[in-house]
Design a protein around this motif. Structure first.
Motif, PDB file in Angstrom:
ATOM      1  N   SER A   6       0.832  -1.200   0.000  1.00 38.01           N
ATOM      2  CA  SER A   6       0.000   0.000   0.000  1.00 38.01           C
ATOM      3  C   SER A   6       0.863   1.244   0.000  1.00 38.01           C
ATOM      4  N   ARG A   7       0.242   2.348  -0.295  1.00 34.71           N
ATOM      5  CA  ARG A   7       0.856   3.666  -0.164  1.00 34.71           C
ATOM      6  C   ARG A   7      -0.056   4.502   0.717  1.00 34.71           C
ATOM      7  N   TYR A   8       0.554   5.396   1.473  1.00 32.23           N
ATOM      8  CA  TYR A   8      -0.163   6.288   2.374  1.00 32.23           C
ATOM      9  C   TYR A   8       0.036   7.710   1.884  1.00 32.23           C
ATOM     10  N   LEU A   9      -1.061   8.412   1.614  1.00 31.58           N
ATOM     11  CA  LEU A   9      -1.011   9.778   1.123  1.00 31.58           C
ATOM     12  C   LEU A   9      -1.422  10.727   2.246  1.00 31.58           C
ATOM     13  N   LEU A  10      -0.502  11.588   2.639  1.00 31.10           N
ATOM     14  CA  LEU A  10      -0.801  12.621   3.626  1.00 31.10           C
ATOM     15  C   LEU A  10      -1.310  13.832   2.871  1.00 31.10           C
ATOM     16  N   MET A  11      -2.480  14.337   3.264  1.00 34.50           N
ATOM     17  CA  MET A  11      -3.060  15.460   2.537  1.00 34.50           C
ATOM     18  C   MET A  11      -3.601  16.523   3.466  1.00 34.50           C
ATOM     19  N   ASP A  12      -3.606  17.747   2.948  1.00 34.53           N
ATOM     20  CA  ASP A  12      -4.152  18.921   3.639  1.00 34.53           C
ATOM     21  C   ASP A  12      -5.408  19.371   2.913  1.00 34.53           C
ATOM     22  N   ILE A  13      -6.315  19.982   3.654  1.00 32.41           N
ATOM     23  CA  ILE A  13      -7.473  20.632   3.053  1.00 32.41           C
ATOM     24  C   ILE A  13      -7.303  22.126   3.319  1.00 32.41           C
ATOM     25  N   LEU A  14      -7.203  22.920   2.263  1.00 32.38           N
ATOM     26  CA  LEU A  14      -6.960  24.357   2.376  1.00 32.38           C
ATOM     27  C   LEU A  14      -8.188  25.123   1.891  1.00 32.38           C
ATOM     28  N   TYR A  15      -8.381  26.309   2.450  1.00 36.94           N
ATOM     29  CA  TYR A  15      -9.511  27.169   2.091  1.00 36.94           C
ATOM     30  C   TYR A  15      -8.990  28.526   1.629  1.00 36.94           C
ATOM     31  N   PRO A  16      -8.551  28.646   0.363  1.00 43.45           N
ATOM     32  CA  PRO A  16      -7.963  29.901  -0.097  1.00 43.45           C
ATOM     33  C   PRO A  16      -8.980  31.010  -0.375  1.00 43.45           C
ATOM     34  N   ASP A  17     -10.256  30.676  -0.556  1.00 42.52           N
ATOM     35  CA  ASP A  17     -11.275  31.669  -0.877  1.00 42.52           C
ATOM     36  C   ASP A  17     -11.748  32.353   0.407  1.00 42.52           C
ATOM     37  N   PRO A  18     -11.565  33.679   0.542  1.00 40.47           N
ATOM     38  CA  PRO A  18     -11.977  34.365   1.782  1.00 40.47           C
ATOM     39  C   PRO A  18     -13.468  34.259   2.087  1.00 40.47           C
TER      40      PRO A  18
END
Length: 199
Positions: A6-18
């Motif tokens: 398997s592979r493990y993907l570390l991800m972020d959730i970003l909110y660039p829209d004010p």
């Protein structure tokens, strides 16, 4: 016995829209980094995120993509860690299909808004966001270590920005109407002392 890799993907959730920022963070424009990394609503669960990824793979790659994930049930996708407070997740997928999953995550563009009804998970409305894959790892441990390292670095960066903001306001207060001469003289004295130390 065959070992499934398997592979493990570390991800972020970003909110660039004010317009998607919470009211408490949008009223403080001096540190937009906090607003971009704002928490995700509790309407996003680990199971729902895995379903969103599977649907994105099916939309982009069709039956072939679902087959690479393990068939109609697509049990190959699992969200091993999800923190709505830090908007961070670790997704496990088959090693042969991690690039498909990575691209599908990149094309996702929204998370569900919280519902006023506790029985419903989402309202059908989405909060616009950007999913960013930070690291691909062969082990869960390395992905966790990277998440911890990034969280610590972000805390230090935000604290430094706050301290600079406080000192900046202090110097601006001194260098107001009649204080600029005082600041200049203090700077000249410190430069003179530095020159004496060098000699």
């Amino acid at each position: 016995m065959v070992r499934l890799k398997s592979r493990y993907l570390l991800m972020d959730i970003l909110y660039p829209d004010p317009s998607t920022w919470p009211a408490t963070l949008s009223s403080a424009p001096h540190n937009p980094s906090l607003a971009i990394h704002s928490p995700t609503s509790d309407a996003l669960t680990a199971g729902f995120l895995a379903k969103m990824i599977r649907e994105s793979v099916a939309e982009l790659y069709g039956d072939w993509g679902i087959g690479k994930l393990g068939g109609a049930s697509a049990a190959g996708i699992q969200v091993k860690y999800l923190s709505p407070a830090t908007s961070t997740a670790i997704v496990r997928c088959p090693r042969a299909a991690f690039r498909l999953v990575w691209s599908a995550i990149t094309y996702m563009s929204g998370v569900p808004e919280p519902s006023s009804n506790p029985q419903k998970r989402g309202t059908g409305r989405e909060r616009g966001c950007v999913f960013r894959v930070i690291r691909v790892s062969g082990t869960m441990r390395k992905a966790e270590e990277e998440a911890i390292r990034r969280a610590r670095a972000e805390i230090v960066r935000v604290k430094d920005a706050e301290e600079r903001g406080v000192l900046g306001d202090l110097i601006e207060g001194i260098s107001g109407a009649k204080g600029s001469a005082v600041v200049d003289s203090v700077m000249d004295e410190s430069e003179d002392e530095a020159m004496l130390d060098d000699e």
